[in-house]
Scaffold this motif. Structure first.
Motif, PDB file in Angstrom:
ATOM      1  N   LEU A 142       0.825  -1.207   0.000  1.00  0.00           N
ATOM      2  CA  LEU A 142       0.000   0.000   0.000  1.00  0.00           C
ATOM      3  C   LEU A 142       0.860   1.258   0.000  1.00  0.00           C
ATOM      4  O   LEU A 142       0.621   2.206  -0.750  1.00  0.00           O
ATOM      5  CB  LEU A 142      -0.931  -0.005   1.218  1.00  0.00           C
ATOM      6  CG  LEU A 142      -1.867   1.192   1.387  1.00  0.00           C
ATOM      7  CD1 LEU A 142      -2.815   1.307   0.216  1.00  0.00           C
ATOM      8  CD2 LEU A 142      -2.645   1.055   2.688  1.00  0.00           C
ATOM      9  N   ASP A 146       1.289   3.847  -3.232  1.00  0.00           N
ATOM     10  CA  ASP A 146       0.362   4.956  -3.035  1.00  0.00           C
ATOM     11  C   ASP A 146       0.842   5.999  -2.032  1.00  0.00           C
ATOM     12  O   ASP A 146       1.270   7.083  -2.414  1.00  0.00           O
ATOM     13  CB  ASP A 146      -1.009   4.418  -2.607  1.00  0.00           C
ATOM     14  CG  ASP A 146      -2.059   5.506  -2.496  1.00  0.00           C
ATOM     15  OD1 ASP A 146      -2.337   6.169  -3.507  1.00  0.00           O
ATOM     16  OD2 ASP A 146      -2.596   5.698  -1.393  1.00  0.00           O
ATOM     17  N   SER A 147       0.825   5.671  -0.753  1.00  0.00           N
ATOM     18  CA  SER A 147       0.958   6.721   0.252  1.00  0.00           C
ATOM     19  C   SER A 147       2.347   7.342   0.331  1.00  0.00           C
ATOM     20  O   SER A 147       2.490   8.479   0.787  1.00  0.00           O
ATOM     21  CB  SER A 147       0.555   6.191   1.637  1.00  0.00           C
ATOM     22  OG  SER A 147       1.349   5.087   2.017  1.00  0.00           O
ATOM     23  N   GLU A 194      -5.382  -0.555  -3.855  1.00  0.00           N
ATOM     24  CA  GLU A 194      -4.911   0.681  -4.481  1.00  0.00           C
ATOM     25  C   GLU A 194      -4.345   0.422  -5.873  1.00  0.00           C
ATOM     26  O   GLU A 194      -4.458   1.269  -6.765  1.00  0.00           O
ATOM     27  CB  GLU A 194      -3.866   1.361  -3.587  1.00  0.00           C
ATOM     28  CG  GLU A 194      -4.392   1.839  -2.247  1.00  0.00           C
ATOM     29  CD  GLU A 194      -5.261   3.088  -2.330  1.00  0.00           C
ATOM     30  OE1 GLU A 194      -5.393   3.660  -3.434  1.00  0.00           O
ATOM     31  OE2 GLU A 194      -5.803   3.491  -1.291  1.00  0.00           O
ATOM     32  N   LYS A 197      -7.206   0.260  -8.102  1.00  0.00           N
ATOM     33  CA  LYS A 197      -7.713   1.626  -8.279  1.00  0.00           C
ATOM     34  C   LYS A 197      -7.026   2.338  -9.437  1.00  0.00           C
ATOM     35  O   LYS A 197      -7.685   3.023 -10.236  1.00  0.00           O
ATOM     36  CB  LYS A 197      -7.509   2.417  -6.988  1.00  0.00           C
ATOM     37  CG  LYS A 197      -7.957   3.863  -7.045  1.00  0.00           C
ATOM     38  CD  LYS A 197      -7.375   4.682  -5.910  1.00  0.00           C
ATOM     39  CE  LYS A 197      -5.902   4.986  -6.108  1.00  0.00           C
ATOM     40  NZ  LYS A 197      -5.350   5.876  -5.059  1.00  0.00           N
ATOM     41  N   TYR A 198      -5.713   2.180  -9.561  1.00  0.00           N
ATOM     42  CA  TYR A 198      -4.994   2.860 -10.651  1.00  0.00           C
ATOM     43  C   TYR A 198      -5.517   2.429 -12.012  1.00  0.00           C
ATOM     44  O   TYR A 198      -5.658   3.251 -12.928  1.00  0.00           O
ATOM     45  CB  TYR A 198      -3.487   2.597 -10.549  1.00  0.00           C
ATOM     46  CG  TYR A 198      -2.809   3.358  -9.444  1.00  0.00           C
ATOM     47  CD1 TYR A 198      -2.821   4.746  -9.416  1.00  0.00           C
ATOM     48  CD2 TYR A 198      -2.156   2.695  -8.407  1.00  0.00           C
ATOM     49  CE1 TYR A 198      -2.211   5.453  -8.394  1.00  0.00           C
ATOM     50  CE2 TYR A 198      -1.543   3.392  -7.382  1.00  0.00           C
ATOM     51  CZ  TYR A 198      -1.573   4.764  -7.379  1.00  0.00           C
ATOM     52  OH  TYR A 198      -0.970   5.458  -6.360  1.00  0.00           O
ATOM     53  N   SER A 232       2.369   1.537 -11.009  1.00  0.00           N
ATOM     54  CA  SER A 232       1.527   2.289 -10.082  1.00  0.00           C
ATOM     55  C   SER A 232       2.187   3.608  -9.685  1.00  0.00           C
ATOM     56  O   SER A 232       1.535   4.660  -9.647  1.00  0.00           O
ATOM     57  CB  SER A 232       1.236   1.454  -8.835  1.00  0.00           C
ATOM     58  OG  SER A 232       0.509   0.285  -9.152  1.00  0.00           O
ATOM     59  N   LYS A 236       0.733   7.381 -10.464  1.00  0.00           N
ATOM     60  CA  LYS A 236       0.491   8.372  -9.421  1.00  0.00           C
ATOM     61  C   LYS A 236       1.358   9.605  -9.642  1.00  0.00           C
ATOM     62  O   LYS A 236       0.899  10.744  -9.444  1.00  0.00           O
ATOM     63  CB  LYS A 236       0.743   7.805  -8.028  1.00  0.00           C
ATOM     64  CG  LYS A 236       0.471   8.851  -6.952  1.00  0.00           C
ATOM     65  CD  LYS A 236       0.165   8.296  -5.599  1.00  0.00           C
ATOM     66  CE  LYS A 236      -0.304   9.409  -4.657  1.00  0.00           C
ATOM     67  NZ  LYS A 236      -0.528   8.911  -3.281  1.00  0.00           N
ATOM     68  N   ASN A 255      -8.737   9.579  -5.237  1.00  0.00           N
ATOM     69  CA  ASN A 255      -9.601   9.252  -4.111  1.00  0.00           C
ATOM     70  C   ASN A 255     -10.802   8.409  -4.512  1.00  0.00           C
ATOM     71  O   ASN A 255     -11.789   8.337  -3.764  1.00  0.00           O
ATOM     72  CB  ASN A 255     -10.079  10.541  -3.422  1.00  0.00           C
ATOM     73  CG  ASN A 255      -8.981  11.190  -2.612  1.00  0.00           C
ATOM     74  OD1 ASN A 255      -8.263  10.531  -1.875  1.00  0.00           O
ATOM     75  ND2 ASN A 255      -8.839  12.496  -2.768  1.00  0.00           N
ATOM     76  N   HIS A 258     -12.663   6.422  -1.925  1.00  0.00           N
ATOM     77  CA  HIS A 258     -12.184   6.837  -0.608  1.00  0.00           C
ATOM     78  C   HIS A 258     -13.219   7.616   0.202  1.00  0.00           C
ATOM     79  O   HIS A 258     -13.140   7.650   1.430  1.00  0.00           O
ATOM     80  CB  HIS A 258     -10.912   7.677  -0.748  1.00  0.00           C
ATOM     81  CG  HIS A 258      -9.698   6.882  -1.097  1.00  0.00           C
ATOM     82  ND1 HIS A 258      -9.629   6.072  -2.212  1.00  0.00           N
ATOM     83  CD2 HIS A 258      -8.499   6.748  -0.465  1.00  0.00           C
ATOM     84  CE1 HIS A 258      -8.428   5.500  -2.255  1.00  0.00           C
ATOM     85  NE2 HIS A 258      -7.738   5.884  -1.210  1.00  0.00           N
ATOM     86  N   GLY A 276      -7.034  -0.547   2.679  1.00  0.00           N
ATOM     87  CA  GLY A 276      -7.317  -1.144   1.380  1.00  0.00           C
ATOM     88  C   GLY A 276      -8.621  -1.910   1.346  1.00  0.00           C
ATOM     89  O   GLY A 276      -9.320  -1.938   0.322  1.00  0.00           O
ATOM     90  N   VAL A 279     -11.236   0.690   1.022  1.00  0.00           N
ATOM     91  CA  VAL A 279     -11.208   1.229  -0.339  1.00  0.00           C
ATOM     92  C   VAL A 279     -11.851   0.251  -1.318  1.00  0.00           C
ATOM     93  O   VAL A 279     -12.586   0.653  -2.228  1.00  0.00           O
ATOM     94  CB  VAL A 279      -9.763   1.560  -0.765  1.00  0.00           C
ATOM     95  CG1 VAL A 279      -9.677   1.845  -2.267  1.00  0.00           C
ATOM     96  CG2 VAL A 279      -9.241   2.761   0.017  1.00  0.00           C
TER      97      VAL A 279
END
Length: 369
Positions: A142, A146-147, A194, A197-198, A232, A236, A255, A258, A276, A279
């Protein structure tokens, strides 16, 4: 150390930085730091490494050893694992340790761990002496996809997740995919949400790649993971470059799912539902909301359900959940995307593309819930 390292550049002018992606290279961390952080003029190199107890006897050892061997004076700040560490109480304890370490604006801070460590350490870096340099070393999927990328740092308010924070870019992101081999299965699956999600928001071909490599993803195939993490990060980075502080609305597509997810996390108690997992459920809610508004057909939602379920991710709230629509809507109104009291959602229009939809009627949201 792996033979090759993949590099993703995040181009933000004077705040630009590099994401490096390789394997089995934590012991080489100081080499990367030397390329990202200028040597201090005083000759004293101070670094505070923030991690959690789960990593204190594993990943922390090679990173700290690498830095000490390169002449760094090291302070180790070890947090309790979990969302509870993203609190003002814990922030105060971290500030106290930095003061005791006599940290100044030249002190480097390293965030070694998952999203909680990255958020907490990043928030401290953004605010201690009004900002000190920091580097992300994400050890969960994750965090790697992502973060750790994009400079969002925050702590939780008792009534809303990530409500208090800043945009504060790292000096670099150092990814070692070998850390994923020991990641607990639930954490690994959480990160996959995530990744999915992309594909949904930016890259239909990437979504199809995930569908075609489902077994390899579940088996944590090193080559497939290497590609998934790098792709990914690139996706991003593209969004962050175009909308660093969510001013134009483009970055808000990240988001997707989210708005629902953050409400579920807060209402269930931070940590009960992994990010996750929340999400994953939220993406299905958002897709069904898009269906209700006539934006997509049911097939798009079915593809997401099939892929997420194939990755052993939840697509609905757990059985026995007593969350009601009133409570969920109240939490949603604390979401950062709310504008003038009106709910806004990131919703799909087709595979690989999402848009911000403003002033969604509460009755439509209730119907989905």
């Amino acid at each position: 150390m792996s033979e090759s390292v993949l590099n993703v550049q995040v181009d933000l002018g004077p705040r630009s930085y590099e994401i490096t992606i390789g394997s089995d290279r934590l012991s080489q961390f100081a080499n990367a730091v030397a390329g990202w952080i200028p040597a201090p003029t005083s000759g004293v190199k101070k670094v505070a490494i923030v991690t959690d107890r789960n990593l204190a006897q594993s990943h922390l050892v090679p990173v700290a050893t690498s830095l000490r061997s390169a002449g760094w004076e090291v302070c180790e700040i070890v947090l309790k694992p979990g969302e509870a560490s993203k609190s003002f109480t814990v922030m105060q304890e971290m500030f106290d340790q930095l003061v005791d370490f006599k940290a100044d604006r030249g002190t480097l801070l390293v965030a070694l761990g998952g999203g909680v460590v990255g958020d907490a350490a990043g928030f401290v870096a953004a605010t201690y002496t009004r900002g000190i340099p920091f580097i992300q070393v994400p050890t969960t999927l994750l965090a790697q996809v992502d973060s750790s990328v994009g400079g969002k740092v925050a702590v939780n308010h008792t009534r809303a997740k990530n409500l208090i924070g800043a945009f504060y870019q790292p000096r670099g992101v150092f990814v070692d995919t070998a850390t994923l081999s020991t990641l607990p299965v639930r954490d690994y699956r959480s990160g996959m949400a995530e990744v999915v999600k992309y594909g949904m928001i930016l890259d239909a071909e990437f979504f199809e790649y995930l569908e075609q490599h489902l077994s390899e993803l579940n088996e944590r195939d090193p080559e497939v993971l290497r590609y998934v993490v790098s792709r990914s990060c690139r996706l991003k980075a593209d969004v962050v470059e175009a909308d660093e502080e969510e001013r134009t609305g483009l970055r808000a597509v990240l988001n997707y799912g989210h708005t629902f997810a953050h409400a579920y996390e807060a209402l269930c108690g931070y940590g009960e539902l992994m990010h996750g997992e929340a999400v994953s459920i939220g993406m299905i809610n958002a897709s069904r909301l898009a269906e209700r508004l006539g934006m997509v057909d049911a097939e798009l939602t079915k593809r997401q359900i099939a892929l997420l379920s194939g990755l052993s991710l939840p697509v609905e709230l757990p059985e026995g959940s007593d969350l009601n629509s009133d409570a969920i809507l109240d939490r949603m109104k604390l979401d950062k995307k709310v504008l003038a009291g009106k709910l806004r959602f990131v919703l799909p229009t087709r595979m690989g593309h999402c848009e911000m939809v403003s002033d969604v009627a509460e009755e439509d949201v209730r119907a989905v819930l």
